[in-house]
Motif scaffolding. Structure first.
Motif, PDB file in Angstrom:
ATOM      1  N   ARG A  45       0.846  -1.195   0.000  1.00  0.00           N
ATOM      2  CA  ARG A  45       0.000   0.000   0.000  1.00  0.00           C
ATOM      3  C   ARG A  45       0.878   1.240   0.000  1.00  0.00           C
ATOM      4  NH1 ARG A  45      -1.856   3.884   3.428  1.00  0.00           N
ATOM      5  NH2 ARG A  45      -3.959   4.724   3.006  1.00  0.00           N
ATOM      6  N   VAL A  47       0.529   5.709  -1.000  1.00  0.00           N
ATOM      7  CA  VAL A  47      -0.335   6.851  -1.306  1.00  0.00           C
ATOM      8  C   VAL A  47       0.510   7.857  -2.066  1.00  0.00           C
ATOM      9  CG1 VAL A  47      -1.763   8.700  -0.398  1.00  0.00           C
ATOM     10  CG2 VAL A  47      -1.778   6.461   0.717  1.00  0.00           C
ATOM     11  N   ARG A  49       1.024  11.432  -3.610  1.00  0.00           N
ATOM     12  CA  ARG A  49       0.594  12.822  -3.545  1.00  0.00           C
ATOM     13  C   ARG A  49       1.767  13.683  -3.953  1.00  0.00           C
ATOM     14  NH1 ARG A  49      -2.557  15.882   1.440  1.00  0.00           N
ATOM     15  NH2 ARG A  49      -3.025  17.792   0.287  1.00  0.00           N
ATOM     16  N   TRP A  82      -9.034   7.349  -4.896  1.00  0.00           N
ATOM     17  CA  TRP A  82      -8.696   8.591  -4.215  1.00  0.00           C
ATOM     18  C   TRP A  82      -9.038   8.494  -2.730  1.00  0.00           C
ATOM     19  CZ3 TRP A  82      -5.798  11.935  -6.734  1.00  0.00           C
ATOM     20  CH2 TRP A  82      -5.833  11.946  -8.125  1.00  0.00           C
ATOM     21  N   CYS A  83      -8.196   9.091  -1.915  1.00  0.00           N
ATOM     22  CA  CYS A  83      -8.421   9.183  -0.476  1.00  0.00           C
ATOM     23  C   CYS A  83      -8.078  10.601  -0.029  1.00  0.00           C
ATOM     24  CB  CYS A  83      -7.602   8.135   0.275  1.00  0.00           C
ATOM     25  SG  CYS A  83      -5.814   8.332   0.099  1.00  0.00           S
ATOM     26  N   ASP A  85      -5.543  11.670   1.596  1.00  0.00           N
ATOM     27  CA  ASP A  85      -4.123  11.995   1.482  1.00  0.00           C
ATOM     28  C   ASP A  85      -3.607  12.047   0.052  1.00  0.00           C
ATOM     29  OD1 ASP A  85      -4.081  12.049   4.225  1.00  0.00           O
ATOM     30  OD2 ASP A  85      -3.506   9.933   4.400  1.00  0.00           O
ATOM     31  N   HIS A  87      -3.740   9.732  -3.884  1.00  0.00           N
ATOM     32  CA  HIS A  87      -4.202   8.589  -4.667  1.00  0.00           C
ATOM     33  C   HIS A  87      -3.635   7.313  -4.048  1.00  0.00           C
ATOM     34  CE1 HIS A  87      -6.170   6.969  -8.188  1.00  0.00           C
ATOM     35  NE2 HIS A  87      -5.108   6.229  -8.438  1.00  0.00           N
ATOM     36  N   GLU A  88      -4.509   6.500  -3.494  1.00  0.00           N
ATOM     37  CA  GLU A  88      -4.096   5.275  -2.812  1.00  0.00           C
ATOM     38  C   GLU A  88      -3.995   4.135  -3.811  1.00  0.00           C
ATOM     39  OE1 GLU A  88      -5.504   2.476   0.960  1.00  0.00           O
ATOM     40  OE2 GLU A  88      -6.972   3.654  -0.173  1.00  0.00           O
TER      41      GLU A  88
END
Length: 385
Positions: A45, A47, A49, A82-83, A85, A87-88
């Protein structure tokens, strides 16, 4: 001045210069490979940004390209969204409920309800007596401590639903549920492979038909070239006989302007006949042009040149292809080793021979051969003496 005595030892020869080969360049990693490495290091995982919003917006496109690249492990899937924080992106295991390519197995977990007889309240009785549309329910339902699992999709083997029972709780039936999903997956995969076999056979037949069509097209092009040369040779032979008769006639003329003009005309005619005769050029196999789809249709015997999944060309398509072929042929010179001047004259000869042989009511005469002949005569008129 002191003398320098030479020692008995000789100086060691210089070592040869060792040439080092340049190190091979490392192949640059693709975005997909870098993404998979980051996921492996981060535990599956990450994220994304970026500093600029535009760079962050590119990650959905990159994730979609990674899915299409075929570099994701077979037992893994790439999920993204999208989350707060950014783009997951997650690399997760392929769920067991996915049976095969294009096949899904749906799970539905329900909590069962207990039903008891409803005891109407005073308000319900008063409302039912006051209004005719009020209906008092007969039963009350309440959530029970029992679950039911429903499996849908694929070919059913044993069962499709499992529920808690007094003698067999749902936990003891999980092995049977997993086995059912596996059996449905195997059946779905067998069906997929069975469906692909006819398509593969059809593709092989189409490829073989395309190869035969290209060979037949090349053979037909050589025959057409040969027949055109034969027509040009016959035309040149007839003109050569006529030029011989002109020479005999010119010898009977008196010396003067008339004989000079005849000799000039005979010299040009002899040169034209020499250019027109294909035997005066280099004889070799003609170059076969790359066939188009419409060129291969007459040799495919019902197959479509665009692929095995397309239907066979209809009469309307064939008529369009024939008109297209005639239009292309009208702009191509007669294959013979002549110059532009000789080619234009040979077009006139071919048109003058072919046009009378066609009936007047032929559909090709209106827009095909007749128009071609007129165009050829106009293009060759500037070469007339």
């Amino acid at each position: 001045m002191a003398k320098i005595e030479n020692s008995g030892t000789k100086a060691a020869p210089p070592l040869p210069v060792q040439r080092t080969r340049p190190l091979p360049r490392k192949k640059a990693k693709t975005v997909t490979e870098q993404l998979l490495e980051e996921l492996a290091v981060a535990g599956g995982r990450i994220v994304k940004r970026e500093a600029s919003g535009r760079e962050t917006e590119k990650w959905p496109i990159r994730v979609a390209a990674a899915r299409r690249s075929g570099k994701i492990p077979a037992a893994k899937e790439l999920h993204a969204g999208w989350c707060n924080d950014g783009h997951e992106i997650r690399l997760v295991d392929t769920p067991a409920w996915r049976l095969a390519q294009g096949q899904r197995c749906d799970f539905l977990i329900l909590q069962e309800q207990d039903r008891t007889e409803h005891i109407p309240t005073k308000k319900e009785l008063a409302d039912a007596e006051k209004h005719s549309w009020v209906r008092i329910p007969r039963y009350d339902t309440s959530p029970a401590e029992r679950l039911r699992i429903c499996v849908g999709g694929g070919l059913r083997h044993r069962a499709g639903e499992w529920a808690d029972a007094a003698d067999c709780p749902l936990e003891d039936q999980l092995a049977e549920i997993v086995q059912e999903v596996g059996l449905r997956g195997e059946a779905a995969e067998r069906k997929r492979l069975a469906d692909l076999e006819p398509a593969r056979e059809k593709r092989l037949q189409w490829e073989a038909a395309m190869q035969r069509a290209k060979i037949d097209f090349a053979e037909a092009a050589r025959v057409q070239h040969l027949e055109a040369q034969e027509r040009a040779w016959r035309r040149a032979t007839g003109l050569a006989e006529y030029v011989g008769a002109l020479r005999l006639h010119a010898q009977t003329l008196a010396t003067g302007p008339e004989r000079n003009g005849a000799e000039a005309w005979i010299a040009w005619a002899a040169d034209h006949v020499e250019r027109l005769n294909p035997l005066n050029g280099t004889l070799r196999l003609p170059e076969i042009p790359e066939p188009r789809a419409s060129d291969l249709e007459p040799f495919l015997h019902g197959w479509n040149p665009y692929g095995p999944g397309y239907s066979a060309p209809t009469d309307c398509h064939r008529a369009y292809s024939e008109r297209d072929g005639r239009a292309r042929a009208s702009h191509q010179p007669t294959p013979s080793p002549t110059t532009e001047k000789g080619t234009a004259q040979s077009r006139i000869a071919i048109c003058s021979e072919e046009s009378p042989s066609m009936p007047d009511d032929s559909p090709d005469m209106d827009g095909g051969v007749r128009q071609t002949c007129v165009t050829s005569v106009k293009s060759a008129s500037r070469y007339r003496p």
